[in-house]
Structures are given as C-alpha cells and as structure tokens.
Design a protein around this motif. Structure first.
Motif, PDB file in Angstrom:
ATOM      1  N   ARG A 237       0.621   4.040  -2.901  1.00  0.00           N
ATOM      2  CA  ARG A 237       0.416   5.454  -2.612  1.00  0.00           C
ATOM      3  C   ARG A 237       1.541   6.299  -3.209  1.00  0.00           C
ATOM      4  NH1 ARG A 237      -1.771   9.100   1.240  1.00  0.00           N
ATOM      5  NH2 ARG A 237      -2.963   7.466   2.296  1.00  0.00           N
TER       6      ARG A 237
ATOM      7  N   CYS B 253      -7.494   1.053  -4.741  1.00  0.00           N
ATOM      8  CA  CYS B 253      -7.151   2.450  -4.489  1.00  0.00           C
ATOM      9  C   CYS B 253      -8.219   3.358  -5.088  1.00  0.00           C
ATOM     10  CB  CYS B 253      -5.772   2.803  -5.048  1.00  0.00           C
ATOM     11  SG  CYS B 253      -5.614   2.689  -6.836  1.00  0.00           S
TER      12      CYS B 253
ATOM     13  N   LEU C 258      -5.341  -5.361  -4.933  1.00  0.00           N
ATOM     14  CA  LEU C 258      -4.954  -3.975  -4.680  1.00  0.00           C
ATOM     15  C   LEU C 258      -6.167  -3.099  -4.936  1.00  0.00           C
ATOM     16  CD1 LEU C 258      -1.547  -3.948  -6.640  1.00  0.00           C
ATOM     17  CD2 LEU C 258      -1.890  -4.380  -4.189  1.00  0.00           C
TER      18      LEU C 258
ATOM     19  N   ALA D 285      -4.449  -3.311   0.416  1.00  0.00           N
ATOM     20  CA  ALA D 285      -3.863  -4.502  -0.198  1.00  0.00           C
ATOM     21  C   ALA D 285      -4.231  -5.692   0.673  1.00  0.00           C
ATOM     22  CB  ALA D 285      -2.350  -4.372  -0.320  1.00  0.00           C
TER      23      ALA D 285
ATOM     24  N   THR E  62       0.829  -1.208   0.000  1.00  0.00           N
ATOM     25  CA  THR E  62       0.000   0.000   0.000  1.00  0.00           C
ATOM     26  C   THR E  62       0.864   1.258   0.000  1.00  0.00           C
ATOM     27  OG1 THR E  62      -0.205  -0.064   2.423  1.00  0.00           O
ATOM     28  CG2 THR E  62      -1.954  -1.102   1.130  1.00  0.00           C
TER      29      THR E  62
ATOM     30  N   PRO F  79      -5.251   3.592   0.113  1.00  0.00           N
ATOM     31  CA  PRO F  79      -5.032   2.347  -0.628  1.00  0.00           C
ATOM     32  C   PRO F  79      -5.101   1.125   0.300  1.00  0.00           C
ATOM     33  CG  PRO F  79      -3.407   3.998  -1.242  1.00  0.00           C
ATOM     34  CD  PRO F  79      -4.119   4.532  -0.044  1.00  0.00           C
TER      35      PRO F  79
ATOM     36  N   ALA G  23      -4.353  -2.521   5.629  1.00  0.00           N
ATOM     37  CA  ALA G  23      -3.184  -3.355   5.346  1.00  0.00           C
ATOM     38  C   ALA G  23      -2.479  -3.759   6.638  1.00  0.00           C
ATOM     39  CB  ALA G  23      -2.220  -2.606   4.431  1.00  0.00           C
TER      40      ALA G  23
END
Length: 321
Positions: free
Chosen positions: A54, A105, A103, A71, A50, A69, A90
């Motif tokens: 980012r 975001c 993933l 993960a 993450t 974000p 995360a």
C-alpha cells in the motif's frame, strides 16, 4: 433474471486513450508488486507485506483502491481451510524459506482501475515451479475460449477441466461468489476516496451496485462465475481475470485485464512479470541441447504427486518475479 429476447449487448465503451490509462495503472500495480517481492524476506508477515505494498502504491500516485491489498503466504496461497471472507485479509503468517506467496492489489488512478495478482516464492520450491509453468496454459485457454464467444460459465468449465487434467485444485472457487473474474470500469462515482467497507472501497461498492443492477436487468452479470448469472456471452468491456490453481499447500495465480471488444478479445498487456517468465523459459528451452533432461524441475508430463514435497530444504533464496 433470465435474458430477454430484446436485450442488446452493449458496445465497447473505451477509447484507445482509456486503454492506455488502464494499461498504465496495471503496469504501476505490477511494478509495485515486484518491488515488494524484492523487499520481502523470511520473517516478514502478511500484514507487513500488505502495508508495504500500500505504501508503495500510494507513493506512486494511487488515489483509491478497488479493494485493499492482500498477501497470502505458505498454504494460505492455496486458500486451505478458508471458510469465511475474513480469512482473506492479511494475518500474522510469517514468510519462511521455501514458501510461496501471492500479492494482490487493485489500485485506482484518476478512476482507472487495475486488479492484479503476483505469485512468487522465497527459496526453492519445485511444486511452485511446476504450477508457475503450467499457469501459462490457462492464459492461452481463456483467450481462445472467450474469443470464440462462448458463454462465460462454459469458459469457467473449460478452465475447471484443464485444472483437473493437470491434477490440480480450482482455488478461485473459494473466492466469494466462486468468481474467476469480474468487470472493471472507470470509477466515476462520488464518495470519500481511500475509505473501504469489508475491504472494498466505498466508490467501488457504489460502482459495483450500479453495474449489478444494470447488468441483471439485461440477464447479465459483471461477476464471472460458473452459475446461471454467467450464462451469457462475454460482455464488451474490461474484465479482471484471475485463474487460481493449487496443489497441496501451494497456490498460484495471475490476475490481469482482458479486453473484450465488439469483434475481438485480447489481453490488455503482454509485458507482465508472468508472461516475461514464460517467454524466458521458452527461450531457454529452445537453446537447450536435444536430449538433455532438466535436473532442477519436474519433467513435463510428470504428475504433481511425483513432485518434491513443499517441505524440501531449499538451497538458495530468491524472490521470483
């Protein structure tokens, strides 16, 4: 609040230029996710993934985030044993050979928001291959159901029925509010960029609060789930849609923007990693000799219970994108 007889459905609020900017932001998000997918390898943690995601998004011009974000690695891609919202953040789970990953975001550029989900694997995982191929069915189903102007909760139910027919689990029901999607607008609220509360940007929370109040006054909701608040036709605008399916310790989803206009429905963009993967698989199938049975994938129609266990020792390493 129930719908009122006089409540009018809003008209589509965006211009072609707006749609182009939303598309650019979505492409940027997927491009950065693909870069991270090529970068990650066994030993990398969710937090490291993450942070890298980012970093790449900010370097590409992202100014704020709808949410931070995310993960998820291994069985966390299927949200196994998730009981609180904090478990979505995360953690220290390390990626291993054969593991799936997701993933997620939601970057904002000049107020234009995208929210994407990217699924992949490292090494061989035949269960993931099967789920990744079947995910195409949900994209087509959602488009057809929304195009028919069915109430959002009924579209949700149709997705549930398809998940059951495949023998999989509905994993988007684990998200807060059981949502399969939510409306996306251009963020215009003032507030500090880059600051988040519980994973959501301050400007996002301001915008969501405004939209929730406005939509509820007309018997609608900007959140798409299976409850009473979603018993209405699709509201014109942009919807981030994320069907998330799972089987045992493997989960996968896509997330992308659906454009609902006054008289039509379409996905914002077809030039996306999961769509390209399905197109490549279809092209490969058309040139395969008749009667040839694939040996490296579960045959069409095979029940998931017949799949190779997720712990099968892989033979190669790959980041699928």
């Amino acid at each position: 609040m129930p719908p009122t007889a006089t409540a009018a459905m809003p008209t589509f609020p965006y211009t072609e230029r707006d749609l182009a900017r939303f598309r650019e932001t979505q492409q940027l998000a997927y491009h950065c996710a693909e870069q991270v997918a090529a970068w990650i390898e066994p030993g990398v943690t969710e937090r490291q993934a993450t942070a890298e995601l980012r970093r790449r998004l900010v370097a590409a011009g992202v100014q704020d985030f709808f949410h931070v974000p995310f993960a998820w690695f291994g069985d966390r891609t299927a949200f196994r044993h998730f009981h609180t919202p904090l478990q979505f953040f995360a953690g220290n789970r390390r990626l291993e050979e054969g593991m799936p990953y997701v993933l997620d975001c939601a970057p904002i550029v000049d107020g234009y928001t995208a929210d994407i989900g990217y699924g992949g694997k490292v090494g061989e995982n035949r269960v993931w291959d099967r789920l990744a191929a079947d995910l195409k069915v949900y994209r087509e189903l959602i488009l057809a159901e929304v195009r028919a102007r069915k109430p959002l909760n009924e579209v949700y139910a149709a997705v549930d029925a398809q998940i059951a027919a495949h023998g999989y689990d509905n994993r988007h029901q684990v998200y807060p509010g059981r949502v399969i999607g939510h409306q996306v607008t251009r963020t215009t609220m003032r507030g500090p960029a880059g600051v988040n509360v519980l994973g959501f940007g301050v400007r996002t929370l301001q915008t969501l609060g405004r939209e929730l109040i406005s939509e509820r006054l007309h018997g609608r909701s900007p959140l798409w789930a299976d409850g009473r608040s979603s018993r209405h036709a699709p509201t014109p605008g942009l919807w981030a849609v994320e069907p998330h399916i799972g089987f045992r310790g493997v989960g996968i989803k896509f997330e992308e923007l659906l454009v609902v206009t006054d008289d039509d429905v379409q996905w914002l963009d077809d030039d996306l990693p999961h769509v390209r993967r399905w197109t490549a698989a279809d092209d490969s199938a058309t040139i395969e000799p008749t009667g040839t049975e694939p040996t490296d994938a579960m045959p069409i129609g095979t029940e998931p219970s017949d799949a190779t266990p997720t712990g099968t020792e892989p033979t190669t390493q790959e980041a699928t994108r």
